[in-house]
Design an enzyme around this catalytic site. Structure first.
Site, PDB file in Angstrom:
ATOM      1  N   ARG A  15      35.559  39.325  41.854  1.00 15.61           N
ATOM      2  CA  ARG A  15      35.309  38.183  42.755  1.00 15.61           C
ATOM      3  C   ARG A  15      34.410  37.168  42.056  1.00 15.61           C
ATOM      4  NH1 ARG A  15      32.807  42.352  45.288  1.00 15.61           N
ATOM      5  NH2 ARG A  15      34.257  42.280  47.029  1.00 15.61           N
ATOM      6  N   GLY A  16      34.195  36.051  42.719  1.00 14.17           N
ATOM      7  CA  GLY A  16      33.245  35.058  42.243  1.00 14.17           C
ATOM      8  C   GLY A  16      33.613  34.467  40.900  1.00 14.17           C
ATOM      9  N   ASP A  36      34.990  46.467  37.729  1.00  8.36           N
ATOM     10  CA  ASP A  36      34.228  46.275  38.949  1.00  8.36           C
ATOM     11  C   ASP A  36      34.104  47.627  39.629  1.00  8.36           C
ATOM     12  OD1 ASP A  36      33.634  43.355  40.458  1.00  8.36           O
ATOM     13  OD2 ASP A  36      33.462  45.099  41.762  1.00  8.36           O
ATOM     14  N   ASP A  60      31.202  51.342  36.399  1.00  6.13           N
ATOM     15  CA  ASP A  60      29.820  50.971  36.702  1.00  6.13           C
ATOM     16  C   ASP A  60      29.144  50.531  35.410  1.00  6.13           C
ATOM     17  OD1 ASP A  60      27.176  50.811  37.458  1.00  6.13           O
ATOM     18  OD2 ASP A  60      26.997  52.906  38.102  1.00  6.13           O
ATOM     19  N   ASN A  87      29.404  39.686  32.785  1.00  2.95           N
ATOM     20  CA  ASN A  87      29.220  38.852  33.961  1.00  2.95           C
ATOM     21  C   ASN A  87      28.607  39.595  35.151  1.00  2.95           C
ATOM     22  OD1 ASN A  87      30.031  36.560  35.915  1.00  2.95           O
ATOM     23  ND2 ASN A  87      31.220  38.307  36.679  1.00  2.95           N
ATOM     24  N   SER A 138      21.080  32.839  33.481  1.00  2.00           N
ATOM     25  CA  SER A 138      20.918  31.931  34.614  1.00  2.00           C
ATOM     26  C   SER A 138      19.852  30.890  34.291  1.00  2.00           C
ATOM     27  CB  SER A 138      20.484  32.723  35.854  1.00  2.00           C
ATOM     28  OG  SER A 138      20.119  31.887  36.931  1.00  2.00           O
ATOM     29  N   TYR A 151      15.230  39.014  40.135  1.00  2.00           N
ATOM     30  CA  TYR A 151      16.344  38.268  39.553  1.00  2.00           C
ATOM     31  C   TYR A 151      15.865  37.414  38.384  1.00  2.00           C
ATOM     32  CZ  TYR A 151      20.548  35.355  39.348  1.00  2.00           C
ATOM     33  OH  TYR A 151      21.691  34.720  38.929  1.00  2.00           O
ATOM     34  N   LYS A 155      17.234  38.047  34.521  1.00  2.00           N
ATOM     35  CA  LYS A 155      18.019  37.051  33.804  1.00  2.00           C
ATOM     36  C   LYS A 155      17.299  36.571  32.544  1.00  2.00           C
ATOM     37  CE  LYS A 155      21.733  37.076  36.208  1.00  2.00           C
ATOM     38  NZ  LYS A 155      23.009  37.559  35.609  1.00  2.00           N
ATOM     39  N   THR A 186      28.841  30.884  44.853  1.00  2.00           N
ATOM     40  CA  THR A 186      29.490  32.188  44.694  1.00  2.00           C
ATOM     41  C   THR A 186      29.069  33.112  45.832  1.00  2.00           C
ATOM     42  OG1 THR A 186      27.630  33.026  43.408  1.00  2.00           O
ATOM     43  CG2 THR A 186      29.432  31.953  42.186  1.00  2.00           C
TER      44      THR A 186
END
Length: 300
Positions: A15-16, A36, A60, A87, A138, A151, A155, A186
């Site tokens: 996804r995303g 995924d 995983d 990703n 990010s 987060y 990143k 997203t």
């Protein structure tokens, strides 16, 4: 090598950004392997791209053996790997004093250890093809936000892991890039906006252009260009490059002032919302943790 001739492995591909980038790369002729934890979403992704040119692998990223198996499956199916897009990633909520410590650990595990496992498993194949590895970091790597410390830290770690890996594998002909995006529309950002009114408020009160959310399509275009050019850095939107070059200013006392004005009021309310939720991450991430552990707190 032209994209049409490449075999590309994407983690978090159901996804995303991962899925939409996979679709765009497939449209350019690439063959894809997507990993995924969400098997139904992964099956849908393969169906959308076409099983003739796409392999779905439930794996995983926190499990090195699983990633090694994913690489082996990709090579068995397509013969080689030319590009890897690391990703897979999650976000978490709450200040350092409020976040569930297990969720902080899980964020680090997926966003940093997952990148390590992806690189460790795929570098031998990339050495054979003199390929390219793009690590998804990010804007958060160099512009911290209150309530998102896990987060931010993860990143930043992913970016510097890419920097070190680039030095280690350049002599093997492997190029390594890192991708830095601002807020992209997203599921990760959508979930945070849905769960936390204070997150929506934080975004709206950040100084421009930090307060803007960008569509997935722009990010996909940047990623595809990065793969095509084997770019050292990928930025989306373009102004994020300037933020990276001026990260010391952003993190200076003067640069912190606009955010510091928000914290006394906003952060306690965010932490209260996290406590009311009873979780420090999205329900989607918790569902993936159930898949990861088999629902009983242990790995399958």
């Amino acid at each position: 090598m032209a994209i049409r001739d490449q075999v590309i492995l994407i983690t978090g591909g159901a996804r995303g950004i991962g899925l939409e980038t996979a679709k765009a790369l497939a449209a350019r002729g690439a063959r894809l392997a997507l990993t995924d934890l969400d098997a139904p979403a992964l099956a849908d992704a393969v169906a959308a791209i076409g099983a003739d040119r796409c392999e779905g692998i439930v794996a995983d990223v926190c499990d090195l053996a699983a990633m090694e198996a994913a690489v082996a499956t990709t090579r068995e199916r397509f013969g080689r790997i030319d590009t890897v897009l690391a990703n897979a990633g999650i976000a978490s909520y709450g200040s350092v004093l409020a976040i569930d410590p297990a969720t902080f650990q899980r964020t680090i595990d997926i966003n940093i250890v997952g990148v390590f496992n992806t690189a460790r498993a795929s570098v031998p194949a990339l050495a054979e093809s003199r390929g390219y590895l793009l690590v998804v970091s990010s804007l958060a790597a160099f512009a911290a936000a209150p309530g998102l410390a896990a987060y931010n830290a993860s990143k930043a770690g992913a970016e510097h892991l890419a920097n070190a890996l680039r030095l280690e594998v350049a002599h093997q002909g492997i190029a390594v890039g890192s991708a830095h995006m601002s807020w992209i529309d997203t599921p990760l950002v959508q979930d945070a906006k849905s769960d936390l009114p204070t997150f929506r408020e934080l975004l709206s009160r950040l100084p421009p252009p930090l307060n803007r959310t960008t569509g997935v399509e722009a990010c996909v275009r940047a990623f595809v260009k990065g793969v095509d050019k084997r770019s050292r850095h990928v930025y989306c939107p373009g102004w994020v490059r300037g933020a990276g070059l001026n990260r010391n200013v952003i993190n200076s006392a003067a640069g912190n002032r606009p955010i510091l004005k928000l914290v006394p009021d906003l952060l306690p309310r965010m932490d209260a919302e996290v406590r009311a939720l009873g979780r420090s991450t999205s329900a989607r991430n918790l569902a993936n943790d159930e898949r990861r552990t088999g629902g009983d707190g242990t790995r399958d």
